[in-house]
Design a protein around this motif. Structure first.
Motif, mmCIF file in Angstrom:
data_model
loop_
_atom_site.group_PDB
_atom_site.id
_atom_site.type_symbol
_atom_site.label_atom_id
_atom_site.label_comp_id
_atom_site.label_asym_id
_atom_site.label_seq_id
_atom_site.Cartn_x
_atom_site.Cartn_y
_atom_site.Cartn_z
ATOM 1 N N SER A 157 0.841 -1.194 0.000
ATOM 2 C CA SER A 157 0.000 0.000 0.000
ATOM 3 C C SER A 157 0.876 1.245 0.000
ATOM 4 O O SER A 157 2.105 1.152 0.145
ATOM 5 N N MET A 158 0.244 2.395 -0.137
ATOM 6 C CA MET A 158 0.936 3.669 0.016
ATOM 7 C C MET A 158 0.359 4.362 1.243
ATOM 8 O O MET A 158 -0.826 4.702 1.281
ATOM 9 N N VAL A 159 1.194 4.529 2.257
ATOM 10 C CA VAL A 159 0.789 5.221 3.477
ATOM 11 C C VAL A 159 1.109 6.703 3.318
ATOM 12 O O VAL A 159 2.209 7.065 2.891
ATOM 13 N N LEU A 160 0.155 7.551 3.657
ATOM 14 C CA LEU A 160 0.315 8.994 3.523
ATOM 15 C C LEU A 160 0.186 9.669 4.891
ATOM 16 O O LEU A 160 -0.616 9.238 5.723
ATOM 17 N N ASP A 161 0.963 10.737 5.090
ATOM 18 C CA ASP A 161 0.831 11.569 6.278
ATOM 19 C C ASP A 161 0.202 12.896 5.845
ATOM 20 O O ASP A 161 0.900 13.783 5.326
ATOM 21 N N PRO A 162 -1.116 13.059 6.029
ATOM 22 C CA PRO A 162 -1.799 14.277 5.587
ATOM 23 C C PRO A 162 -1.228 15.552 6.205
ATOM 24 O O PRO A 162 -1.283 16.621 5.581
ATOM 25 N N THR A 163 -0.683 15.447 7.416
ATOM 26 C CA THR A 163 -0.117 16.621 8.072
ATOM 27 C C THR A 163 1.073 17.167 7.288
ATOM 28 O O THR A 163 1.228 18.391 7.123
ATOM 29 N N VAL A 164 1.929 16.291 6.802
ATOM 30 C CA VAL A 164 3.091 16.711 6.021
ATOM 31 C C VAL A 164 2.642 17.307 4.691
ATOM 32 O O VAL A 164 3.175 18.324 4.232
ATOM 33 N N PHE A 165 1.631 16.692 4.066
ATOM 34 C CA PHE A 165 1.088 17.230 2.819
ATOM 35 C C PHE A 165 0.565 18.650 3.026
ATOM 36 O O PHE A 165 0.863 19.565 2.251
ATOM 37 N N LEU A 172 -3.488 15.934 -1.427
ATOM 38 C CA LEU A 172 -3.363 14.480 -1.433
ATOM 39 C C LEU A 172 -3.636 13.947 -2.837
ATOM 40 O O LEU A 172 -4.465 14.493 -3.570
ATOM 41 N N PRO A 173 -2.966 12.875 -3.234
ATOM 42 C CA PRO A 173 -3.141 12.347 -4.588
ATOM 43 C C PRO A 173 -4.463 11.603 -4.771
ATOM 44 O O PRO A 173 -5.049 11.110 -3.801
ATOM 45 N N ASP A 174 -4.911 11.528 -6.006
ATOM 46 C CA ASP A 174 -6.072 10.723 -6.375
ATOM 47 C C ASP A 174 -5.557 9.349 -6.780
ATOM 48 O O ASP A 174 -4.942 9.191 -7.836
ATOM 49 N N ASP A 175 -5.769 8.347 -5.921
ATOM 50 C CA ASP A 175 -5.163 7.047 -6.196
ATOM 51 C C ASP A 175 -5.872 6.266 -7.292
ATOM 52 O O ASP A 175 -5.474 5.139 -7.615
ATOM 53 N N GLU A 176 -6.923 6.839 -7.874
ATOM 54 C CA GLU A 176 -7.567 6.201 -9.029
ATOM 55 C C GLU A 176 -6.912 6.628 -10.336
ATOM 56 O O GLU A 176 -7.141 6.008 -11.383
ATOM 57 N N TRP A 180 3.387 6.705 -11.472
ATOM 58 C CA TRP A 180 4.669 6.763 -10.772
ATOM 59 C C TRP A 180 5.390 8.072 -11.070
ATOM 60 O O TRP A 180 6.127 8.584 -10.205
ATOM 61 N N ASP A 181 5.181 8.640 -12.245
ATOM 62 C CA ASP A 181 5.747 9.966 -12.533
ATOM 63 C C ASP A 181 5.130 11.022 -11.620
ATOM 64 O O ASP A 181 5.829 11.920 -11.133
ATOM 65 N N ASP A 182 3.807 10.919 -11.393
ATOM 66 C CA ASP A 182 3.147 11.832 -10.458
ATOM 67 C C ASP A 182 3.760 11.696 -9.066
ATOM 68 O O ASP A 182 3.986 12.693 -8.367
ATOM 69 N N TYR A 183 4.014 10.468 -8.677
ATOM 70 C CA TYR A 183 4.591 10.186 -7.364
ATOM 71 C C TYR A 183 5.943 10.877 -7.194
ATOM 72 O O TYR A 183 6.220 11.502 -6.154
ATOM 73 N N VAL A 184 6.791 10.779 -8.216
ATOM 74 C CA VAL A 184 8.110 11.429 -8.174
ATOM 75 C C VAL A 184 7.951 12.941 -8.050
ATOM 76 O O VAL A 184 8.642 13.594 -7.245
ATOM 77 N N MET A 296 -4.247 5.661 3.980
ATOM 78 C CA MET A 296 -3.714 4.640 3.096
ATOM 79 C C MET A 296 -4.422 4.683 1.750
ATOM 80 O O MET A 296 -5.655 4.775 1.696
ATOM 81 N N VAL A 297 -3.649 4.634 0.675
ATOM 82 C CA VAL A 297 -4.217 4.656 -0.667
ATOM 83 C C VAL A 297 -3.532 3.600 -1.525
ATOM 84 O O VAL A 297 -2.529 3.007 -1.131
ATOM 85 N N LYS A 298 -4.074 3.391 -2.711
ATOM 86 C CA LYS A 298 -3.497 2.427 -3.644
ATOM 87 C C LYS A 298 -2.179 2.965 -4.220
ATOM 88 O O LYS A 298 -1.979 4.172 -4.319
#
Length: 431
Positions: A157-165, A172-176, A180-184, A296-298
């Protein structure tokens, strides 16, 4: 009853070498033929890995089991994951194998191929799998035989910390839809907009993650016969390039800090200290990170070609040398089917495969665990077929990947040469 059968669904090289001696090992218990009584109970040994919190919970569950089964005593043995497999291999070779022990990854294949694991059909009357979710019984099957019982399921999974975002001013990203380029790009933006020492992410070097990466490219980490790697050199090189790009664009810390973070306990990682926005992680590890509430997101790329699957986060096996296999099976049955045990363990070993237990513990879960449960439901809805179990000989793949990935991050080797090296070395291990 018989185990239901449907469609089929980490470690150190040193452990594998020692394990090879196990075929000559003696029995794991000196109590052959003993029938336990309340005055003179049978003792079985149970080994698992984990932190102090898991050990404390497990010992509480053991006490409950002993109270309900006064003719059986359970000796618990907890070890940190980093040394668990070496310890197991040494015990097996020396004839002191625990009666019940935890497994994961490629180790069921490794151990079953050497005759270490009991065929659980021999104790099928002691273990009830009738309430298990579809496909979860099969996670413990190899070549048509039941060698393990899943302790719980999890997924990459991809764990996210909303506070850091939020602090970095990044949504926060749209996991739908994300890639991977967006992730970078997101990782680089967060690092740039955050205080020194806080980063967008850290590279993830894990054989199961590489398996997801391969599946998103229409490949498998290993061939169906398990005799060589199935991932192509080009796809593996892209994975090394991806990790290097995360660091070069500033989205991830330096190579030395990445190595340090990769060996830290969850609560001591950057994510655990609230200094990281995104982390590829096993779903059941989210509750191990301290700090602000996480979500947690995809993984990126899942909408185009799903690669993530539900797998056993931990499995229970019985030694083929155990003199008390029926008592060992009764203990496993308690761990996976008893509501009192589930109410203590919750999702620490993954979400229960027993659907009644999962429903029963859901109201008891913390917010982060509720998110994990929801995430696993989303993954289950994708109905992605699991790969073949990682083959015998692959327990050292994690170490090989880590070693080459470290060399890539430090600039000692190119991604292309790293891919060639990994495939050659792993294929040699499989052969």
């Amino acid at each position: 009853m018989r185990f239901r059968r449907k469609k089929s669904v980490m470690g150190a090289a040193a452990a594998t070498a020692v394990l090879a001696l196990a075929l000559t090992g003696c029995g794991s218990s000196p109590q052959a033929g003993k029938v336990g009584t309340a005055e003179d109970p049978v003792t079985i040994r149970f080994a698992w890995w984990g932190n102090d919190s898991r050990a404390k919970t497990t010992l509480e569950v053991i006490k409950d089991f002993e109270a309900a089964n006064p003719t059986i005593k359970v000796q618990g043995e907890n070890t940190e994951f980093s040394s668990y497999w070496d310890k197991m291999a040494t015990q097996i070779a020396g004839g002191t194998t625990p009666d019940v022990f935890a497994m994961s990854g490629s180790y069921p294949s490794e151990y079953a191929s050497r005759g270490v694991l009991l065929d659980l059909d021999k104790v099928k009357d002691q273990i009830d799998t009738s309430k298990f979710a579809d496909g979860t019984v099969e996670l413990g099957q190899l070549d048509g035989k039941q060698y393990t019982i899943t302790a719980g399921v999890n997924a990459m999974s991809m764990v996210l910390d909303p506070t850091v975002f939020e602090a970095a001013g990044v949504p926060l990203p749209d996991d739908e839809t994300w890639t991977w380029d967006d992730y970078v790009d997101i990782a680089a933006k967060i690092s740039k907009n955050s205080p020194a020492g806080t980063f967008g992410t850290t590279p993830m070097s894990n054989d199961s993650f590489v398996a997801v990466w391969a599946r998103q490219s229409g490949e498998e980490l290993y061939t169906d016969d398990g005799k060589k790697m199935g991932i192509s050199e080009g796809t593996l090189a892209k994975w090394f390039e991806f990790n290097k790009k995360l660091m070069d664009t500033g989205g991830a810390p330096s190579a030395s800090q990445t190595v340090e973070d990769g060996s830290a306990q969850p609560e001591l990682t950057l994510m655990g200290q609230g200094k990281q926005a995104m982390k590829v992680s096993w779903s059941n590890q989210m509750t191990s990170y301290s700090g602000a509430p996480l979500t947690m997101v995809k993984l990126p790329g899942e909408s185009k070609q799903p690669g993530t699957w539900l797998r056993s986060s931990m499995e229970y096996a019985i030694s083929s040398k155990s003199a008390q296999s029926k008592e060992a099976a009764l203990f496993i049955n308690y761990l996976v089917n008893n509501m009192d045990a589930a109410s203590k363990i919750k999702s620490d070993r993954g979400m229960p495969a027993n659907t009644d237990l999962k429903a029963g513990i859901t109201p008891l879960l913390k917010e982060t665990q509720q998110k994990e449960a929801g995430y696993l439901d989303r993954i289950a809805e994708l109905d992605v077929k699991p790969p073949q179990p990682f083959p015998a000989g692959s327990s050292s793949t994690l170490e090989v990947l880590n070693r080459y990935n470290t060399d890539v991050l430090f600039g000692k080797i190119s991604p292309q040469d790293a891919a060639k090296g990994v495939i050659s070395e792993v294929n040699s291990n499989l052969g």
